[in-house]
Design a protein around this motif. Sequence first.
Motif, PDB file in Angstrom:
ATOM      1  N   LEU A  72      -7.984  -1.331   4.275  1.00 58.93           N
ATOM      2  CA  LEU A  72      -6.662  -0.750   4.119  1.00 58.93           C
ATOM      3  C   LEU A  72      -6.418  -0.337   2.674  1.00 58.93           C
ATOM      4  CD1 LEU A  72      -4.121  -0.272   5.806  1.00 58.93           C
ATOM      5  CD2 LEU A  72      -3.262  -2.422   4.974  1.00 58.93           C
ATOM      6  N   ASP A  73      -6.850  -1.220   1.771  1.00 62.97           N
ATOM      7  CA  ASP A  73      -6.748  -0.914   0.354  1.00 62.97           C
ATOM      8  C   ASP A  73      -7.453   0.390   0.028  1.00 62.97           C
ATOM      9  OD1 ASP A  73      -7.115  -3.271  -2.385  1.00 62.97           O
ATOM     10  OD2 ASP A  73      -5.627  -1.757  -1.920  1.00 62.97           O
ATOM     11  N   PHE A  96      -7.090   6.296  -1.301  1.00 65.53           N
ATOM     12  CA  PHE A  96      -7.540   7.657  -1.043  1.00 65.53           C
ATOM     13  C   PHE A  96      -6.480   8.528  -0.389  1.00 65.53           C
ATOM     14  CE2 PHE A  96     -11.460   7.669  -2.776  1.00 65.53           C
ATOM     15  CZ  PHE A  96     -12.350   6.722  -2.283  1.00 65.53           C
ATOM     16  N   THR A 152       0.858  -1.188   0.000  1.00 65.44           N
ATOM     17  CA  THR A 152       0.000   0.000   0.000  1.00 65.44           C
ATOM     18  C   THR A 152       0.886   1.227   0.000  1.00 65.44           C
ATOM     19  OG1 THR A 152      -0.048   0.157   2.387  1.00 65.44           O
ATOM     20  CG2 THR A 152      -1.795  -1.133   1.356  1.00 65.44           C
ATOM     21  N   GLU A 187      -8.278  -5.865   5.256  1.00 64.89           N
ATOM     22  CA  GLU A 187      -7.394  -5.665   4.107  1.00 64.89           C
ATOM     23  C   GLU A 187      -8.076  -4.816   3.043  1.00 64.89           C
ATOM     24  OE1 GLU A 187      -6.244  -9.537   2.971  1.00 64.89           O
ATOM     25  OE2 GLU A 187      -4.637  -9.602   4.451  1.00 64.89           O
TER      26      GLU A 187
END
Lengths: 773, 178
Positions: free
Chosen positions: B88-89, B94, B20, B85
């Motif tokens: 978090l993605d 953003f 990420t 997850e």
Amino acid sequence: MNDTAELVKNKMSGGERRKRTSRGQGWEEAGAEFYQESYPADVDLEVWQRDPAHIATLLPSKQSRAATSKRVRGEVKPTLRRRTSTRSRYSSTARRTSTAHDVHMAMLPDLSENLSNEERTWEEIMQIKAMPVSMMQKKEMKAKLQTATKLRLQGFEQLKWQRRKVWQQMKSRWKETYSKLELWRHSLKKIEGNFGTGVVAYFLFIKWLMFLNLFIFLFILLFIILPTLVLVPQESPANTTLVEECSRNYFNLSVDSSFLDWVQGTGNMERTIMFYGYYTHKLISEDGNMHSYYNLPLAYIAIAVIYLLGSLAVMVKSAAQGFKERLVEGEGQFYQYCNLVFGGWDFCIHNEKSASMKHKALYNEMKACLEAERLEEERQNRSRDEMLKLMIMRCIINLIVLMVLSGALALIYYTFYFSQERLNKELLNPNTELEYLYKFILEFLPSIIIVCLNLLVPNMFAYLVSFERYSPLFIVRITLLRTVLLRLASLIMLMFSLKDIIICDEPDSCSCEDHPKCWETYVGQQVYKLVILDFVTHVLITFTFNWPRMLIAKYSKSKVAKFIGEQEFELPKHVLDVVYSQTLCWLGSFYAPVLPLLAMLECCLLFHIKKFACLVNSRPSSTVYRASRSNSLFMVVLLISFIVAVLPVAFAIAEIPPSKSCGPFRGHLTTWSVVVESFDQLPAWIKSIMFFFGTAGFAVPIFVVLVLCLYYFYAVSAANKQMVMVLKNQLVLEGHDKQFLLNRLSAFIKQQHEHQKVMRQVEMTNLDLSNAS
Amino acid sequence: MGQGKSQFTEEELQDYQDLTYFTKKEVLYAHQKFKALAPEKVGHNKNAKLPMAKILQYPELRVNPFGDRICCIFSSSHDGDCTFEDFLDMMSVFSDGAPKAVKAEHAFRIFDFDGDDMLGVTDLRQVIDRLTGQQHLSEQDMQHLIQNILDEADLDDDGALSFAEFEHIISKSSDFAK
């Protein structure tokens, strides 16, 4: 659907190969084979009959997008073979060309000996982030990449790669700490959550100005104030010149000080480092011996030029960025509606009330855009009579505006004279309390008048502009322009009225009658008073005027109260406030070196005051402020104010003789002559180089070369524009072609299906007949 | 930070950091926020799957007109329920670290209501409707607006915006940093 698509894709590549060999046969036959193989007749034909547009989803351009997310699940290895564009592999252009590549990929033998090394694997892993797949798939991909066999790097390459890794880590850690240290981060986030990014851009602008002032002050501190405090001026010879006498008189003057001196800069404060007058005109050094000396006058003027040029450079850089973006936008066209719809929502808002306001704002903006378009059409269709009437109305309004402006300027001028006269004649020795108060008011009268005008006249402009019937965007711009004119003109007027007091040339005495002995300090004091008054006004208005209004609107239900009380955070007005205080800082810094420090503190406090005005006093604005547009607006207004602020100072430096009693330039003809004298002391070769730059032999060729460069860039840009037009038209034509072909294809498939149905029916009847017989 | 760290191994954190646009601290912070939505469930299983209703309680998502679309796009099971997850993605895309191209890709998916990989007239209509909130544009205004958008952006004149056209606009817009 996905499996079918994969199947079709593979088949299509095979079909293409087949098609190439069967080119000799007619279109229909080759087409039939092609389609039979690619489109299994029974299963999908019903789907297409229901929705012929379904074929569009099988187009290569759509396939490549779907394939991107699927391809990475299945075959990561083959993609590693592409060495050319590892960085931009997953950008959209790569997507478009990937289909051709995939076709090749399917046809080539599997060369699995093509292993990658550690570095490339690491790069691949770093790029997994950009893929539009779920986290689980990303983890799988990373695991696969990590466990795949790869070569270890040797020697120097290993070193380079390790360094790159370490550098990346350091960069990310630095970014993390830097974001923690960011000043006022919490406040900015709060404002962003409630008001959106347009308003936050304004507060970032205040922060930027604060840092600019801090740097200016550090410069001044380091090169002017500290040497003055630490080093000692050269001992003066015994003979007394006029300058020496005047200086001695001035500095030994005793003045009664009062508590008001803090605000006015007079009395004891006058002969301190705060103002120009304190600084010596002699060379200074550690112990008065001139072994190594520091030329304070030269330093004073050089630092002034440096920080002014530095401010200009920083502003131009900021404005250029915005300008470049504007140009890029304007290259094709400005995507007004698209930006509104796709970029309109501020994803940082986390507050119900602000969200509903944002909805309303977007709605208003959409309506406004559509309305503007309608007005444009109307404008085109205006009859001649209407145009004439409107023109006359606009001329009248502009005349009124000019009259109001001139009236305001005249008022400032006369007020200044009036107060000067009274102060010099009647109130030299105030005795009673009342006289003190009267003197105090008179001292501040010009500044008070300016502040009142700045408050009242913009409201009048806003009222007048509604008669002119411009488009909304133009209304905002022209109101802003007029208000800026008012503020800057009032400053110019003040400088102008000061000019009469300052300019006076009597070679024999220290200064003219009734004129201040040290006019530079006098100017510095005026600007100082203006700065203080401006700041106090902001505080007063925010806390004692707007806050009660807000309280009234909040706690009373009547309509009148709501009308008075509800205020919006209008960005242009607040921007002008900040820009005005910065203009004062630039204007006065030459004559009051402590002013940047004051401006810095003022910016800091202004941030919190405006934050209070924004969060507590006002509700979210109903106009949509976009961050990028706002930034370029701020910079342009700041640039204009900068130019207006620098002009009087430049004029004074070049033309007006410095006062004989004080300051680093006493005794010289003009302030600039110090630079000229130091220049004369430079070695001859430098001087000849500088002179060469000024001659025609240098300037004319440079000018010609610059004009040629300009023309070249203009020609290139015109050619590019033309190319864009051609390509756009081509794109439209291709789109039409595609639609045509798709329609033709679906018609053909329908026809095929009908044909097959008929054939099958005929077969069935034949079978029946044969069975029956 | 202590309790949060004990739920993740070092390897997992490294994975998250690589995959990420976040640093380790930010990943843990995101987990804190995720946990705040449903403390007991996440306490048991750090990668618990929360239903869409719970995810939409997150402040920025709650007031966002496209909140449910965002959840659908980022949910690995495509039904709107997100694991940590997925969350978090979502936050990573953003965040400020994500490049414009990645944001454009996801924005396109969010705006594509019917999933046909094109922003057609119905998609645009729904987008505009959601943006204006309580107020609604009249039918005539809506059509006018959609026509204007297509005039500006639809380069090959097929009545809908493909991803290429969308990305073209986004790359020219400087306001797109969410």
